[in-house]
Design an enzyme around this catalytic site. Structure first.
Site, PDB file in Angstrom:
ATOM      1  N   GLU A  76       0.816  -1.221   0.000  1.00  0.00           N
ATOM      2  CA  GLU A  76       0.000   0.000   0.000  1.00  0.00           C
ATOM      3  C   GLU A  76       0.848   1.270   0.000  1.00  0.00           C
ATOM      4  O   GLU A  76       0.365   2.336   0.387  1.00  0.00           O
ATOM      5  CB  GLU A  76      -0.948   0.010   1.212  1.00  0.00           C
ATOM      6  CG  GLU A  76      -1.915  -1.153   1.282  1.00  0.00           C
ATOM      7  CD  GLU A  76      -2.991  -1.161   0.195  1.00  0.00           C
ATOM      8  OE1 GLU A  76      -2.866  -0.413  -0.796  1.00  0.00           O
ATOM      9  OE2 GLU A  76      -3.934  -1.933   0.340  1.00  0.00           O
ATOM     10  N   HIS A  95      -2.780   2.109   8.611  1.00  0.00           N
ATOM     11  CA  HIS A  95      -3.832   1.333   7.937  1.00  0.00           C
ATOM     12  C   HIS A  95      -4.013   0.010   8.663  1.00  0.00           C
ATOM     13  O   HIS A  95      -3.023  -0.637   9.043  1.00  0.00           O
ATOM     14  CB  HIS A  95      -3.434   1.081   6.483  1.00  0.00           C
ATOM     15  CG  HIS A  95      -4.290   0.066   5.792  1.00  0.00           C
ATOM     16  ND1 HIS A  95      -5.656   0.216   5.656  1.00  0.00           N
ATOM     17  CD2 HIS A  95      -3.995  -1.124   5.215  1.00  0.00           C
ATOM     18  CE1 HIS A  95      -6.150  -0.838   5.013  1.00  0.00           C
ATOM     19  NE2 HIS A  95      -5.155  -1.673   4.733  1.00  0.00           N
ATOM     20  N   HIS A  97      -7.197  -3.415   9.446  1.00  0.00           N
ATOM     21  CA  HIS A  97      -8.476  -4.050   9.096  1.00  0.00           C
ATOM     22  C   HIS A  97      -9.227  -4.419  10.379  1.00  0.00           C
ATOM     23  O   HIS A  97      -9.505  -5.596  10.603  1.00  0.00           O
ATOM     24  CB  HIS A  97      -8.248  -5.337   8.293  1.00  0.00           C
ATOM     25  CG  HIS A  97      -7.443  -5.196   7.044  1.00  0.00           C
ATOM     26  ND1 HIS A  97      -7.025  -6.289   6.292  1.00  0.00           N
ATOM     27  CD2 HIS A  97      -6.970  -4.104   6.391  1.00  0.00           C
ATOM     28  CE1 HIS A  97      -6.331  -5.881   5.244  1.00  0.00           C
ATOM     29  NE2 HIS A  97      -6.266  -4.557   5.285  1.00  0.00           N
ATOM     30  N   HIS A 158     -12.597  -3.400   2.878  1.00  0.00           N
ATOM     31  CA  HIS A 158     -11.159  -3.459   3.146  1.00  0.00           C
ATOM     32  C   HIS A 158     -10.830  -3.137   4.612  1.00  0.00           C
ATOM     33  O   HIS A 158     -10.455  -4.028   5.353  1.00  0.00           O
ATOM     34  CB  HIS A 158     -10.437  -2.503   2.179  1.00  0.00           C
ATOM     35  CG  HIS A 158      -8.963  -2.620   2.154  1.00  0.00           C
ATOM     36  ND1 HIS A 158      -8.192  -2.248   1.079  1.00  0.00           N
ATOM     37  CD2 HIS A 158      -8.088  -3.045   3.096  1.00  0.00           C
ATOM     38  CE1 HIS A 158      -6.916  -2.454   1.354  1.00  0.00           C
ATOM     39  NE2 HIS A 158      -6.832  -2.945   2.575  1.00  0.00           N
TER      40      HIS A 158
HETATM   41  P1  13P Z   1       1.209  -5.272   3.261  1.00  0.00           P
HETATM   42  O1  13P Z   1       1.712  -6.438   4.089  1.00  0.00           O
HETATM   43  O2  13P Z   1       1.748  -5.316   1.857  1.00  0.00           O
HETATM   44  O3  13P Z   1       1.432  -3.971   3.958  1.00  0.00           O
HETATM   45  O4  13P Z   1      -0.360  -5.467   3.058  1.00  0.00           O
HETATM   46  C1  13P Z   1      -1.257  -5.489   4.127  1.00  0.00           C
HETATM   47  C2  13P Z   1      -2.554  -4.825   3.805  1.00  0.00           C
HETATM   48  O5  13P Z   1      -3.298  -4.548   4.722  1.00  0.00           O
HETATM   49  C3  13P Z   1      -2.908  -4.480   2.423  1.00  0.00           C
HETATM   50  O6  13P Z   1      -4.011  -3.640   2.385  1.00  0.00           O
END
Ligand code: 13P
Length: 232
Positions: A76, A95, A97, A158
């Site tokens: 990202e 970021h 989830h 996401h």
């Molecule tokens: P990365 O391990 O490449 O940072 O990806 C994790 C992720 O949350 C992608 O949206």
């Protein structure tokens, strides 16, 4: 190790990633974090579990998309770069989830002003950016637009993005946004919750600014909004 560039920032990034997992807002191979440094930013490597990550694994990137280091940058990196470029007011992009924010985001729903704490994210709603495949320029463009005037947004199907002036502030806001998502979802058990009008959120935001709400436990707030210490 001692000749690594930006060593304090690398340590802060690793510590914050561990705290993201410990707080429950992140898990497994999800999530990424970046911190602005001179000429670019530091970013977590792709696909490396945070409990295995050391300061040397952190990747240094330029705004031109080139990087230094033995690891590949997060998939990202585009939205981290584009947000840091578009937002000189922030130093950190986080970021993750988290479960409740993502539960709303898979319905393409953001968080309206059902609770006054939504104002902490900089406006009268936390928007949900339209879906685009992870790692793409389209996702980055959608995220930058959803973050306009805001410190947080959701990403459809996401997760979430949170911004901060420090890693500590970004983590605290991420935990707060996840709590708001949880509260908003639970509130729906009793039907559609009451939404506070924009003028009330403006009043709250102004009061938060004057009180340095959530920022300063030790003073420096506007005097009219605080209790007076007895010895003054
Ligand atoms: P990365 O391990 O490449 O940072 O990806 C994790 C992720 O949350 C992608 O949206």
């Amino acid at each position: 190790m001692t000749d690594l560039t930006h060593l304090p920032q690398r340590h802060a990034l690793v510590e914050t990633c561990l705290a993201m997992n410990a707080s429950g807002i992140n898990q497994g191979a999800s999530g990424n974090l970046s911190v602005r440094v001179e000429g670019g930013f530091l970013i977590t490597p792709t696909s490396l579990p945070y409990d295995e990550m050391t300061p040397a694994d952190v990747v240094e990137m330029g705004f031109d998309g080139t990087y230094l280091g033995s690891r590949r940058p997060s998939s990202e990196w585009r939205f981290h770069r584009d947000i840091l470029k578009a937002r000189p007011d922030v130093e950190v992009v986080l970021h993750a989830h988290p479960t409740f924010a993502t539960a709303l985001a898979v319905h393409g729903r953001g968080i309206p002003s059902f609770h006054y704490m939504v104002a902490l994210a900089g406006g009268d709603s936390i928007r949900c950016a339209p879906y685009a495949t992870f790692g793409t320029q389209e996702l980055s463009d959608n995220a930058v637009a959803a973050l306009e005037g805001r410190m947080a947004c959701l990403l459809a199907n996401h997760g979430m993005i949170v911004l901060g002036k420090t890693t500590k502030a970004a983590l605290a806001l991420a935990v707060e946004v996840e709590a708001l998502a949880r509260q908003y979802l639970y509130a729906h058990l009793l039907g559609e919750p009451v939404i506070l009008p924009p003028e009330e959120i403006e009043r709250v935001a102004d009061k938060m600014r004057r009180m340095k709400y959530g920022q300063s436990p030790d003073g420096n707030a506007a005097p009219e909004d605080t209790a007076r210490p007895r010895n003054v």
